[in-house]
Design a protein around this motif. Structure first.
Motif, PDB file in Angstrom:
ATOM      1  N   MET A   1       0.851  -1.193   0.000  1.00  0.00           N
ATOM      2  CA  MET A   1       0.000   0.000   0.000  1.00  0.00           C
ATOM      3  C   MET A   1       0.884   1.239   0.000  1.00  0.00           C
ATOM      4  O   MET A   1       1.759   1.393   0.846  1.00  0.00           O
ATOM      5  N   THR A  56       1.455   5.366   0.257  1.00  0.00           N
ATOM      6  CA  THR A  56       0.843   6.499   0.931  1.00  0.00           C
ATOM      7  C   THR A  56       1.735   7.712   0.765  1.00  0.00           C
ATOM      8  O   THR A  56       2.963   7.594   0.674  1.00  0.00           O
ATOM      9  N   THR A  95     -13.507  -0.957  10.159  1.00  0.00           N
ATOM     10  CA  THR A  95     -12.265  -0.258  10.489  1.00  0.00           C
ATOM     11  C   THR A  95     -11.126  -0.722   9.596  1.00  0.00           C
ATOM     12  O   THR A  95     -10.379   0.093   9.046  1.00  0.00           O
ATOM     13  N   ALA A  96     -10.996  -2.029   9.451  1.00  0.00           N
ATOM     14  CA  ALA A  96      -9.886  -2.581   8.664  1.00  0.00           C
ATOM     15  C   ALA A  96     -10.005  -2.233   7.187  1.00  0.00           C
ATOM     16  O   ALA A  96      -8.986  -2.124   6.488  1.00  0.00           O
ATOM     17  N   ALA A  97     -11.227  -2.056   6.697  1.00  0.00           N
ATOM     18  CA  ALA A  97     -11.432  -1.803   5.266  1.00  0.00           C
ATOM     19  C   ALA A  97     -11.248  -0.342   4.886  1.00  0.00           C
ATOM     20  O   ALA A  97     -11.079  -0.020   3.702  1.00  0.00           O
ATOM     21  N   ALA A  98     -11.274   0.567   5.850  1.00  0.00           N
ATOM     22  CA  ALA A  98     -11.220   2.003   5.541  1.00  0.00           C
ATOM     23  C   ALA A  98      -9.870   2.377   4.927  1.00  0.00           C
ATOM     24  O   ALA A  98      -8.818   1.888   5.356  1.00  0.00           O
ATOM     25  N   ARG A  99      -9.904   3.270   3.944  1.00  0.00           N
ATOM     26  CA  ARG A  99      -8.693   3.760   3.284  1.00  0.00           C
ATOM     27  C   ARG A  99      -8.876   5.234   2.936  1.00  0.00           C
ATOM     28  O   ARG A  99      -9.965   5.675   2.567  1.00  0.00           O
ATOM     29  N   LYS A 135      -4.370   3.648   6.342  1.00  0.00           N
ATOM     30  CA  LYS A 135      -5.377   2.801   6.967  1.00  0.00           C
ATOM     31  C   LYS A 135      -5.347   3.016   8.472  1.00  0.00           C
ATOM     32  O   LYS A 135      -4.418   3.615   9.010  1.00  0.00           O
ATOM     33  N   ASP A 174      -4.647   1.972  12.170  1.00  0.00           N
ATOM     34  CA  ASP A 174      -3.661   1.091  12.789  1.00  0.00           C
ATOM     35  C   ASP A 174      -4.268   0.219  13.870  1.00  0.00           C
ATOM     36  O   ASP A 174      -3.709  -0.835  14.207  1.00  0.00           O
ATOM     37  N   ARG A 227      -6.936  -8.958  11.312  1.00  0.00           N
ATOM     38  CA  ARG A 227      -7.304  -7.795  10.505  1.00  0.00           C
ATOM     39  C   ARG A 227      -6.185  -6.744  10.476  1.00  0.00           C
ATOM     40  O   ARG A 227      -6.406  -5.611  10.055  1.00  0.00           O
ATOM     41  N   ASN A 260     -14.060   6.150   5.690  1.00  0.00           N
ATOM     42  CA  ASN A 260     -13.016   6.733   4.846  1.00  0.00           C
ATOM     43  C   ASN A 260     -12.847   8.223   5.136  1.00  0.00           C
ATOM     44  O   ASN A 260     -11.723   8.731   5.209  1.00  0.00           O
ATOM     45  N   LEU A 312     -11.205   8.583   8.562  1.00  0.00           N
ATOM     46  CA  LEU A 312      -9.784   8.262   8.467  1.00  0.00           C
ATOM     47  C   LEU A 312      -9.012   9.395   7.802  1.00  0.00           C
ATOM     48  O   LEU A 312      -7.893   9.728   8.229  1.00  0.00           O
TER      49      LEU A 312
END
Length: 350
Positions: free
Chosen positions: A1, A3, A40-44, A49, A51, A81, A333, A336
């Protein structure tokens, strides 16, 4: 990923309790922990992401009497996750098995009993390698009206908190009292400072600053005598707001060991024990009164502008949104992205 964000501290956490707070028999059904973890784990946001996750130690998410096997299972599902655990909320209120911190001996024993159970879970999760940082969150579990009616209120709460500090120290934990206007003895910024000074255990207990709740400190809800913003304040007057935030944070920042990023529209709501508590908003709510990254800087930097680095993670706190809102990936999203903006402005590299 990939960033574009350079800073890797403070770590960014979501809170699991929006799936529980304000839910239940008289409202919408709770959102299960697995679902909150998945969201939570899927948010971008721009390659960033979350932590980790902060947890409320209450059913149906985490049973305060969880067994060692239960906690191992919890750690495994969070680790799967690619998340960690940060701060934990102890269920110290009467409806959740606790009692008023300024109540009877029985009430106060129930309070400290819940603190003990929460500290045991916190220590167990650290031993399991899933909790590298974080505190145990508490409050006084009594109302401002009860506090105003008892001249000994602060003394009683302080003793209960000192007893709780002894318990926390035995487990290698720290406690953070969340300043929220619905809790007696913590309902104004001045009362909060007075209480922490009365407890006098700075190495074990500190302040948990929530941006939505501390905005109400400025306005003097439940404690007009301690208002910092003037009566009839015009929210377009940014200079006055920044000066008020400077005064507030100068008093409470030295005690702050845990931090919630949040938005507030300058109004209050509440029911039951949550009397006139801060109304959390989504980060981009047009009625939100805070420039979140700018306001966060008052807490994350000292009076000279230097980073305090007093906590390893920050957490989003947004309570009592509808399930429809909470189930939208775009909600998380956007949250985040706001958290990442705070870290860009006030974070650091390790």
């Amino acid at each position: 990923m990939t960033t574009t964000q350079k800073n890797n501290f403070p770590k960014l956490h979501n809170a699991a309790w929006p799936g529980l707070v304000g839910k239940g028999p008289d409202s919408e059904p709770p959102i299960g922990l697995d679902t909150m973890l998945d969201l939570t784990a899927a948010a971008r946001a721009d390659g960033v992401k979350f932590d980790g996750i902060d947890l409320f130690l209450f059913d149906p998410h985490v049973n305060i009497d969880a067994t060692d096997d239960d906690l191992k299972h919890l750690a495994d599902k969070i680790r799967a996750r690619n998340l960690v655990v940060g701060s934990l909320v102890a269920p110290v209120w009467p409806p959740t098995g606790g009692g008023s911190a300024m109540g009877s001996a029985e009430d106060r024993a129930k309070f400290t009993g819940q603190v003990r159970k929460a500290c045991r879970i916190g220590a167990a999760l650290r031993k399991l390698g899933i909790r590298p940082y974080g505190v145990i969150r508490i409050d006084s579990a009594c109302s401002p009206d009860q506090w105003y009616a008892d001249p000994e209120g602060t003394r009683k709460i302080a003793q209960t908190f000192r007893d709780s500090c002894d318990i926390a120290a035995d487990f290698g934990e720290r406690l953070a009292a969340e300043g929220e206007i619905c809790w007696g003895g913590m309902h104004s910024w001045r009362a909060m400072v007075n209480l922490l000074e009365a407890v006098d255990r700075p190495g074990i207990i500190g302040f948990q600053a929530d941006m939505a709740h501390t905005l109400l400190y400025l306005m003097g809800h439940n404690a007009p005598e301690d208002a910092i913003l003037p009566a009839g304040y015009d929210w377009k007057d940014a200079r006055t707001l920044q000066a008020a935030l400077q005064k507030l944070t100068a008093a409470l920042r030295p005690w702050t060991i845990d931090f919630h990023v949040a938005q507030n529209d300058g109004t209050v709501k509440g029911s039951g024990s949550h009397d006139k508590t801060g109304r959390h908003c989504l980060p981009h709510d047009p009625n939100g009164k805070l420039d979140i990254p700018r306001a966060a800087g008052h807490w994350l930097r000292d009076d000279t502008g230097a980073l305090t680095k007093k906590f390893r993670h920050i957490c989003w706190d947004g309570c009592m949104f509808s399930n429809e809102t909470l189930m939208k990936p775009s909600t998380w999203n956007d949250i985040l992205a706001t958290m990442a903006a705070v870290r860009t402005a006030h974070g650091w590299i390790e």
